[in-house]
Structure formats: structure tokens, C-alpha cells
Design an enzyme around this catalytic site. Structure first.
Site, PDB file in Angstrom:
ATOM      1  N   SER A 126      22.165  82.936  31.813  1.00  0.00           N
ATOM      2  CA  SER A 126      21.469  82.357  32.968  1.00  0.00           C
ATOM      3  C   SER A 126      22.328  82.477  34.209  1.00  0.00           C
ATOM      4  CB  SER A 126      21.217  80.876  32.663  1.00  0.00           C
ATOM      5  OG  SER A 126      20.895  80.174  33.839  1.00  0.00           O
ATOM      6  N   TYR A 151      24.612  71.923  30.255  1.00  0.00           N
ATOM      7  CA  TYR A 151      23.798  73.102  29.912  1.00  0.00           C
ATOM      8  C   TYR A 151      24.465  74.375  30.440  1.00  0.00           C
ATOM      9  CZ  TYR A 151      20.327  76.707  30.759  1.00  0.00           C
ATOM     10  OH  TYR A 151      19.693  77.923  30.836  1.00  0.00           O
ATOM     11  N   LYS A 155      26.228  77.854  28.494  1.00  0.00           N
ATOM     12  CA  LYS A 155      25.961  79.287  28.732  1.00  0.00           C
ATOM     13  C   LYS A 155      27.279  80.015  29.032  1.00  0.00           C
ATOM     14  CE  LYS A 155      21.547  79.460  28.059  1.00  0.00           C
ATOM     15  NZ  LYS A 155      20.977  80.197  26.923  1.00  0.00           N
TER      16      LYS A 155
HETATM   17  N1  UFG Z   1      11.666  71.303  42.048  1.00  0.00           N
HETATM   18  C1  UFG Z   1      10.978  70.377  42.803  1.00  0.00           C
HETATM   19  N2  UFG Z   1      10.113  69.532  42.162  1.00  0.00           N
HETATM   20  C2  UFG Z   1       9.901  69.584  40.816  1.00  0.00           C
HETATM   21  C3  UFG Z   1      10.617  70.540  40.038  1.00  0.00           C
HETATM   22  C4  UFG Z   1      11.499  71.389  40.693  1.00  0.00           C
HETATM   23  O1  UFG Z   1      11.135  70.310  44.017  1.00  0.00           O
HETATM   24  O2  UFG Z   1       9.127  68.784  40.294  1.00  0.00           O
HETATM   25  C5  UFG Z   1      12.587  72.225  42.727  1.00  0.00           C
HETATM   26  C6  UFG Z   1      14.022  72.080  42.255  1.00  0.00           C
HETATM   27  O3  UFG Z   1      14.664  71.024  42.929  1.00  0.00           O
HETATM   28  C7  UFG Z   1      14.571  73.453  42.586  1.00  0.00           C
HETATM   29  C8  UFG Z   1      13.382  74.392  42.391  1.00  0.00           C
HETATM   30  O4  UFG Z   1      12.231  73.551  42.421  1.00  0.00           O
HETATM   31  O5  UFG Z   1      14.956  73.495  43.909  1.00  0.00           O
HETATM   32  C9  UFG Z   1      13.416  75.111  41.069  1.00  0.00           C
HETATM   33  O6  UFG Z   1      13.626  74.157  40.047  1.00  0.00           O
HETATM   34  P1  UFG Z   1      13.418  74.486  38.514  1.00  0.00           P
HETATM   35  O7  UFG Z   1      13.717  73.236  37.750  1.00  0.00           O
HETATM   36  O8  UFG Z   1      12.114  75.145  38.278  1.00  0.00           O
HETATM   37  O9  UFG Z   1      14.529  75.590  38.225  1.00  0.00           O
HETATM   38  P2  UFG Z   1      16.118  75.514  38.388  1.00  0.00           P
HETATM   39  O10 UFG Z   1      16.464  76.543  39.398  1.00  0.00           O
HETATM   40  O11 UFG Z   1      16.649  74.175  38.587  1.00  0.00           O
HETATM   41  O12 UFG Z   1      16.566  75.853  36.897  1.00  0.00           O
HETATM   42  C10 UFG Z   1      16.204  77.039  36.310  1.00  0.00           C
HETATM   43  C11 UFG Z   1      16.132  76.893  34.788  1.00  0.00           C
HETATM   44  C12 UFG Z   1      17.490  76.682  34.218  1.00  0.00           C
HETATM   45  C13 UFG Z   1      18.452  77.702  34.751  1.00  0.00           C
HETATM   46  C14 UFG Z   1      18.468  77.658  36.244  1.00  0.00           C
HETATM   47  C15 UFG Z   1      19.406  78.637  36.838  1.00  0.00           C
HETATM   48  O13 UFG Z   1      15.302  75.812  34.422  1.00  0.00           O
HETATM   49  O14 UFG Z   1      17.386  76.814  32.816  1.00  0.00           O
HETATM   50  O15 UFG Z   1      17.162  77.956  36.689  1.00  0.00           O
HETATM   51  O16 UFG Z   1      19.462  78.443  38.225  1.00  0.00           O
HETATM   52  F1  UFG Z   1      19.698  77.487  34.318  1.00  0.00           F
END
Ligand code: UFG
Length: 341
Positions: A126, A151, A155
Site C-alpha cells: 500500500s 496497519y 505493510k
Molecule cells: N473520508 C471522508 N469521509 C468518510 C470517509 C473518508 O471525508 O466518511 C476522506 C478521508 O478523510 C480521506 C479520503 O476520504 O481524506 C479517503 O479516505 P479512505 O478511507 O477512503 O482512504 P484512505 O486514503 O484513508 O485509505 C486507503 C485505504 C488504506 C490504505 C490507504 C493508503 O483504506 O487501506 O488508502 O493511503 F492504506
């Protein structure tokens, strides 16, 4: 036909890889204990592969699982190791769960490869391994900064296990794929993401709001130093991601000697949370109620891939754009029934 073992093959990404493997002339062998996936996904894989796969309901933390699979299958030509927990927030609350599951399963995979003479491995890593990067565009040479969650640390540790094994001159051909943000669903809407409980990730949350399962989406922070104040990510269609695994296998299966390679798998384009919500509403003609809340701890403001290496070396690039991703995610959502209703 080459047999490829998919640990965690019944999950969101695994199910799409199983279909891509089948479409490219491989035989997918799924190993999954369904601890974090729904059994109904198997029906979708059956439909899209004309039942050309096998399923082993086993735990890949148990080294004997691999012996059992090999005995039943006769041979395994390569492994794609996906089985892992992946919720950043949960890993902060319950780090031991993550260390146990993610690191024990990686160890068991490498141990099985050593014992059983399996030479080819593609690992689901990731972009979280970059921690908080100094530049928002990351190449594979970007420094690995301290992980911001257990997490992320698992990785990094799994990548390190592969590196250490490589240094022993063990005859393995290993590829680490650093995924950015996989979203969307198979264009047929026969398989897609089935989050258990409240989704942690942005797109399944949005689709559930669109479907009326949830009232509103909370945007976690709109005061970041980005153009619209919301976080930027590199969203990649899950079918494109699946293709990257097929190309990775093609690269190593018939090669001799040992190798360890790393590829970023992203589109090279950043999209903000606000843009995702706006595009979703537009392409699906579906309103989404939005509220703006606090920043989510651990979020990096902006990160996206330089995926030039994957293009040059694997011949891979993303075929689907963000509109396709969000249309396919919505088509999939519309096939689902709200749990408990
Ligand atoms: N977000 C919101 N509201 C929500 C959910 C997410 O605003 O209800 C925002 C988060 O704050 C973030 C963006 O949307 O800014 C993306 O969030 P995600 O949770 O969809 O994805 P992440 O980038 O946090 O995480 C994903 C995977 C992880 C991985 C990571 C690497 O879930 O497994 O990308 O950056 F490690």
C-alpha cells in the site's frame, strides 16, 4: 493452465483479481477463511469465471493450510498474497489484532514458499508505506517514513520480510505492488465491495448515502492546504488494479533467478474528497447530503502516485477514469439489499 493461489481471494480486491486471472488464462485458487468477507461473493466469481476456480476455506496464518492446498491442487505456480486486515482506524484501536493477522499470514506465505518450492509472489502492499511523504507525488524511491498507524507498519514490516528473504539468495521472484486508493466495482455489477458494517472508506460510504442506507456523509476536514480544502488521493479502478497483478505474474512466472521489485499502482492523478462527491452526484444523477466535520486523525493531506515504473516495466496503466469508477460503484450498490431489511 498455471494455478495461482490467492490468499484473501474472496475479498473486494481478491474477487476482481480472480476474475482477471481467469480472463487471462490462469486458474485461480482461492484461500480465504471469510473472517472479513462475505460468502455470497463466491457466487459472483462463479458467474464471471464459469466456475473455473477452486476455493479452500482455510486460514492462511496456519502453515498447514498451504500443504493442504498443494495436496489438493497438485501444484501451485505462484501466490498473490492479499489476506490482511486493512482498516487504519481499527488498527490504532486494536494493534495486536493487526500485528497477529497481517504479519503471521505474511510469514506463513513465505515459509510455505520456502518449504514447498513455490518461487513466485505478488504482494498486496500500500502507499501507506510512505507514511507522510515530503512530496505529494511519490515514486518507488520516495523515502519510507515512519508509518502513521499499526496497519501501515504491518505493510512496511511485510515488505521488509520480503527484502530480508531476497538477501538470502532464496530463489524467489517477488513483486510488491503499492496500491493507492482502489474503488469502483466490476462493470458487470456482479462483484464489488461488500463492506461489513459501517464503511471506513469514502466511496462505499457515499454509495450507501446515495442508496438511503445512511443519511449523510461527513467530509473529514475542509481546511487542508489543498485547492478546495479537502484531502487529495489517487483513486484507481479495482479492475485496473486487478490487471496490474496479472501483468506482474506474467513478468515473473517464466523468469529464472531471484528478484524483488516494487511498483506504485495508481493513476498519477489526484482527486479531492469534494471532487469525488461532486462527480458522483453528477454522473449518477443522485444527490448526496454532505456535512463538514473535523479532520480524521492520521490522514495525509495529499498523496498520489508517480506510476511511470509500472507503465515502463509492466506495460500497465489505468484504463478507467474517475467517472467510470463512480458509475460502477453506484451500479454495484444498486444490486445490494440493506442488511436487516
Ligand atoms: N473520508 C471522508 N469521509 C468518510 C470517509 C473518508 O471525508 O466518511 C476522506 C478521508 O478523510 C480521506 C479520503 O476520504 O481524506 C479517503 O479516505 P479512505 O478511507 O477512503 O482512504 P484512505 O486514503 O484513508 O485509505 C486507503 C485505504 C488504506 C490504505 C490507504 C493508503 O483504506 O487501506 O488508502 O493511503 F492504506
Amino acid at each position: 493452465m498455471k494455478k495461482i493461489l490467492l490468499t484473501g481471494g474472496a475479498g473486494y480486491i481478491g474477487s476482481h483479481i480472480a476474475v482477471s486471472l481467469y480472463e487471462n488464462g490462469y486458474f485461480p485458487v482461492i484461500l480465504d477463511n471469510f473472517s472479513n468477507s462475505e460468502r455470497q461473493v463466491i457466487n459472483g466469481i462463479k458467474a464471471l469465471t464459469e466456475n473455473n476456480f477452486s476455493l479452500h476455506d482455510l486460514d492462511c496464518k496456519d502453515p498447514e493450510s498451504f500443504d493442504k492446498v498443494l495436496e489438493a491442487e497438485g501444484r501451485i505456480d505462484g501466490i498473490i498474497h492479499l489476506a490482511a486486515y486493512k482498516a487504519v482506524g481499527e488498527s490504532v484501536q486494536d494493534p495486536l489484532k493487526y500485528y497477529h493477522n497481517n504479519m503471521t499470514s505474511m510469514w506463513a506465505v513465505l515459509d510455505a514458499m520456502e518449504r514447498l518450492g513455490i518461487e513466485n509472489l505478488v504482494f498486496s502492499s500500500s502507499c501507506t508505506v510512505y507514511g507522510t511523504p515530503e512530496n505529494e507525488v511519490v515514486t518507488e524511491e520516495t523515502a519510507i517514513n515512519p508509518a502513521f498507524s499499526p496497519y501501515g507498519y504491518t505493510k512496511q514490516a511485510c515488505e521488509r520480510m520480503m527484502e530480508d528473504l531476497h538477501k538470502t539468495n532464496s530463489r524467489k521472484k517477488q513483486i510488491r505492488l503499492r496500491y493507492f486508493n482502489p474503488i469502483g466495482a466490476h462493470p458487470s455489477a456482479v462483484i464489488g465491495e461488500l463492506p461489513i458494517g459501517t464503511p471506513n472508506n469514502l466511496v462505499p460510504y457515499i454509495t450507501q448515502v446515495g442508496a438511503g442506507w445512511r443519511e449523510q456523509i461527513t467530509v473529514f476536514g475542509n481546511d487542508y492546504e489543498t485547492a478546495d480544502g479537502t484531502c487529495i488521493r489517487d483513486y484507481i479502478h479495482v479492475v485496473d488494479l486487478a490487471e496490474a497483478h496479472v501483468l506482474s505474474l506474467g513478468r515473473i512466472l517464466d523468469k529464472s533467478g531471484s528478484s524483488l521489485e516494487t511498483f506504485n499502482i495508481g493513476t498519477g492523478k489526484g482527486t479531492s474528497v469534494q471532487e469525488i462527491i461532486d462527480i458522483f452526484q453528477e454522473v449518477n444523477n443522485t444527490p448526496i447530503k454532505v456535512v463538514y466535520g473535523d479532520r480524521r486523525p492520521g490522514d495525509v493531506p495529499s498523496i498520489y502516485a508517480n506510476a511511470d515504473r509500472a507503465y515502463k516495466e509492466l506495460g500497465w496503466s489505468a484504463k478507467y477514469g474517475i467517472e467510470d469508477c463512480l458509475k460502477h460503484a453506484w451500479h454495484w450498490q444498486k444490486t445490494l439489499t440493506k442488511p436487516g431489511s
